[in-house]
Design an enzyme around this catalytic site. Structure first.
Site, PDB file in Angstrom:
ATOM      1  N   ASP A 116      -9.731 -16.679 107.289  1.00  0.00           N
ATOM      2  CA  ASP A 116     -10.824 -17.532 107.715  1.00  0.00           C
ATOM      3  C   ASP A 116     -11.952 -17.336 106.688  1.00  0.00           C
ATOM      4  OD1 ASP A 116     -12.083 -18.384 111.023  1.00  0.00           O
ATOM      5  OD2 ASP A 116     -12.491 -19.221 109.053  1.00  0.00           O
TER       6      ASP A 116
HETATM    7  C1  GLC Z   1     -14.644 -21.613 110.236  1.00  0.00           C
HETATM    8  C2  GLC Z   1     -13.725 -21.418 111.412  1.00  0.00           C
HETATM    9  C3  GLC Z   1     -12.302 -21.832 111.191  1.00  0.00           C
HETATM   10  C4  GLC Z   1     -12.264 -23.025 110.247  1.00  0.00           C
HETATM   11  C5  GLC Z   1     -12.777 -22.540 108.892  1.00  0.00           C
HETATM   12  C6  GLC Z   1     -12.779 -23.664 107.868  1.00  0.00           C
HETATM   13  O1  GLC Z   1     -15.448 -20.483 110.076  1.00  0.00           O
HETATM   14  O2  GLC Z   1     -13.689 -20.119 111.992  1.00  0.00           O
HETATM   15  O3  GLC Z   1     -11.726 -22.128 112.467  1.00  0.00           O
HETATM   16  O4  GLC Z   1     -10.937 -23.514 110.128  1.00  0.00           O
HETATM   17  O5  GLC Z   1     -14.086 -21.973 108.987  1.00  0.00           O
HETATM   18  O6  GLC Z   1     -13.680 -24.648 108.236  1.00  0.00           O
END
Ligand code: GLC
Length: 738
Positions: A282
């Protein structure tokens, strides 16, 4: 993998679905890998957001230069055929090896046509509908240049203080697993490589929804047995359904951050589950391992992540910045870097990007696909199925066309909130408001109050039109952006003066229908008591107004069931149905039992709860254990329990009922939940009609992590329970002999 397990997996078809590299792909990957420099390989392990938009603190600028140099092989938050084609062109025409880019985006509940938030869709208990929703989302997103979505989010959560419950499938691992499978199938379609198929990315691995205190990003710590039973199953279901990628979570588990957790990423994901896709972190979670305090600096963080099994670094710039140095210092190996690049390249070949890097960039297709009438119709259908009827005193609903209606509330004539959070490329102007959905009705409208704030000056007008009406419909809820990431709340009530408005309307003596639009279970005990009828509509997306109107008029008989318990107060949290007995189970006649002295133990509305415009009865429940003669299944697994129950529509209109099957293992080597969902069937019944509903319980359904940590069942007494929600069930007891 043991022969037994292989037999089971083959028999259940799991093996057939799990992602495996197509024949011939590996040879092509190896040939390319052999030509690549170290920098180019590390570029394939790097994912950056463009400056189109970001879902976190954007660290990197100048992404085009990173593409040209081969330092960045993957992008996210970049969509539309024009924008993607422009960037893909840089990769395939201006780099040495012309390796195409992956384009990822959070297509969580629709791309341009927005469907209900996932927690709302979970309330449909309709796997076909959920798969359809994901299929439309992937069809639209892949027409807009995208080939990878960061979905499904399958984090189990029992804590509605955590705003991200809106993205998931609720509190139960069985329902959550079926939903995970449906979403992966919808996203990846018939085959990865088709023009309308995308790579799914199951997230957030693992256990993110168990953050202590419901506070986002907080610590997760529990026994491995509990983790495996209540939190892991949906991730495994997604992998078994073929999910091509997995995203690590922000939280630590058992003291190790997920992005550096070899137990999660290697022992479980790779060795136990046989996952062959790639793992992406993440947003900057590698960097954050310094703040977690498990590494001293960014370089060590990158080394810990790579060695644990992270293939791609989202937005952190750590792999790009330090892996070359770590390799030189002997802290990581070339093989580890090659394996990550191999996994990423495999899926780029699977997608067909080397044959046609612009296959997802057809502007004509984009124009004809987004918001297509068939997609809006599908969104309306799924939205209606997501609505949960929580209360309906004196059959106040459905409304009658002749009734004089007072339509009130900050969300009655609103569009901006209807697409919820994580709304992709959705545009709220495409939405149908509730007021528009009810057009043609004999109604007056007044806003009454804002979604937030203390201004009650609109109450008078609302009360005035209420006095002139036969029935009040009041739409209240949360702002979309207060449910989602980084939105944990300690008070999960209706913000502002909305509750006061509803209660003032209830004092008029007119029947009051409350339409809730919210991203999480909310605490509304007074409204639960005073309102005549209550519809939980979540955030239903582009077709909100039409879907709610269909339910209000009775053109669609609501059949939704709660995927998450609604607490009476925050003090009860976590409140969930599959709790354990304890040695002092609640007894109203005894002081010394597990309870609160100021609140019942039971939630306001339990998991699986939802009413209909008709009624159903359950009769003739029976459960018959049989010894299966299925060859090849080891002793102890050759158990099957046939469960039958008759369900009758005892009302005046046709309706669907979600028949739910729960079990309890009465005596076992570890404490067992008093109920565990093991099956459900959604059945349509005409007035007076009775249907026999049959379930088959297998040994696996009765299995759990026993005292010695092995997974299996134990003979003995089992309660088999069936009902229309987790609280009101019929029970039979059976005995499985040794
Ligand atoms: C965010 C979220 C994740 C998402 C990622 C990309 O922090 O936690 O669910 O897919 O960033 O946007």
């Amino acid at each position: 993998m043991s022969l037994t397990w292989m037999l089971l997996v083959l028999q259940t078809g799991l093996w057939a679905q799990r992602y495996q590299p197509s024949t011939g792909i590996n040879a092509r990957v190896e040939a390319l890998l052999a030509k690549m420099t170290l920098e180019e390989k590390i570029g394939q392990l790097t994912l950056y957001t463009t400056d189109w938009g970001s879902t976190g603190p954007t660290i990197r600028e100048g992404y085009k230069n990173d593409i040209r140099s081969g330092a960045c092989g993957n992008l996210f938050n970049s969509h539309s055929t024009v924008f993607v084609r422009d960037l893909q062109k840089v990769a395939v025409e201006e780099t040495r090896l012309k390796i195409p880019l992956l384009f990822g985006f959070d297509v969580i509940h629709g791309y341009k046509t927005i469907f209900p938030i996932p927690l709302g869709e979970a309330a449909s208990w309709d796997m076909e509908a959920i798969e359809k929703s994901a299929r439309v989302a992937a069809t639209e997103a892949s027409a807009a240049g995208l080939n990878w979505t960061f979905a499904p989010m399958v984090d189990i959560s029992r804590d509605p203080r955590w705003g991200r419950v809106m993205e998931g499938g609720g509190e139960d691992p069985f329902l959550g697993s079926r939903i995970a499978e449906a979403r992966v199938k919808g996203i990846q379609g018939k085959k990865i490589g088709d023009n309308n198929a995308m790579l799914a990315c199951v997230k957030h691995f693992a256990g993110y929804g168990a953050a202590m205190g419901g506070r986002d990003y907080n610590t997760v710590d529990m026994s491995e047995k509990y983790f495996r039973e209540f939190y892991l199953p949906p991730y495994q279901a997604a992998v078994n359904a073929g999910a091509a990628t997995v995203m690590t979570s922000f939280n630590d588990y058992d003291g190790v951050p997920a992005s550096g957790n070899k137990f999660l990423l290697d022992s479980i994901l790779r060795k136990e589950w046989g996952f062959e896709g790639f793992v992406v972190t993440d947003y900057t979670t590698i960097n954050e391992m310094v703040l977690h305090g498990v590494v001293a600096n960014d370089q060590e963080a990158g080394e810990l992540a790579l060695k644990a099994g992270v293939d791609m670094d989202m937005q952190g710039g750590i792999y790009q910045g330090y892996l070359k140095k770590s390799l030189k210092e002997g802290k990581v190996t070339q093989a580890q870097i090659d394996e990550g690049a191999r996994r990423v390249l495999r899926l780029k070949f699977e997608l067909g990007l080397f044959e046609d890097p612009y296959k997802f960039c057809n502007a004509e297709r984009e124009k004809n696909t987004l918001l297509a009438p068939a997609h809006r119709a599908a969104a309306r259908e799924v939205a209606r199925k997501s609505v949960v009827l929580l209360k309906n005193e004196n059959s106040a609903l459905p409304l009658r066309k002749t009734q004089k209606i007072a339509l009130i509330g900050p969300l009655a004539d609103n569009k901006t909130e209807l697409i919820g959070n994580w709304n992709g490329a959705g545009n709220f102007n495409d939405c149908v408001s509730l007021k528009e959905g009810l057009q043609g009705a004999n109604m007056q409208y007044a806003k009454g109050c804002e979604l937030e704030g203390t201004d009650k000056s609109g109450f008078a007008e609302a009360l005035r039109i209420a006095a002139q009406s036969e029935i009040v419909v009041v739409a209240v809820g949360e702002k979309a952006m207060i449910s989602g990431e980084a939105t944990s709340r300690t008070h999960i009530n209706l913000p502002g003066v909305q509750e006061e408005l509803v209660l003032e309307l209830c004092k008029t003596g007119k029947p009051v229908v409350v339409v809730l639009m919210n991203g999480r279970p909310i605490v509304i005990p007074a409204i639960a008591d005073k309102a005549t009828a209550i519809l939980e509509t979540w955030w239903l997306g582009t077709e909100t107004g039409n879907a709610i109107a269909d339910v209000l008029w009775g053109d669609y008989n609501p059949a939704g069931k709660l995927p998450m318990s609604f607490p009476r107060s925050e003090g009860q949290i976590p409140v969930f149905y599959n709790e354990k007995s304890t040695g002092r189970p609640f007894d109203p006649n005894s002081k010394w039992t597990s309870k609160y002295i100021d609140e019942p133990n039971s939630p306001q509305w339990p998991f699986g709860y939802g009413l209909s415009y008709t009624t159903f009865t359950y009769t003739n429940l029976n459960a018959t254990p049989e010894t299966a003669t299925t060859r090849g299944i080891p002793a102890g697994k050759q158990i099957r329990i046939r469960v039958n129950v008759q369900v009758t529509n005892t009302g005046k209109v046709a309706g669907e009922e979600v028949v739910q099957l729960y079990i309890r293992d009465v005596v076992a080597s570890t404490t067992r939940p008093v109920k565990a969902l093991k099956g459900f069937q959604k059945v349509m019944l005409n007035p007076g009609e009775t249907k026999n509903i049959a379930f088959n319980l297998t040994a696996d359904d009765l299995s759990f992590y026993r005292r010695d940590n092995t997974f299996g069942m134990e003979p003995g007494a089992f309660d088999v329970m069936v009902g229309g929600n987790s609280s009101d069930v019929k029970t039979v007891r059976i005995d499985i002999e040794r």
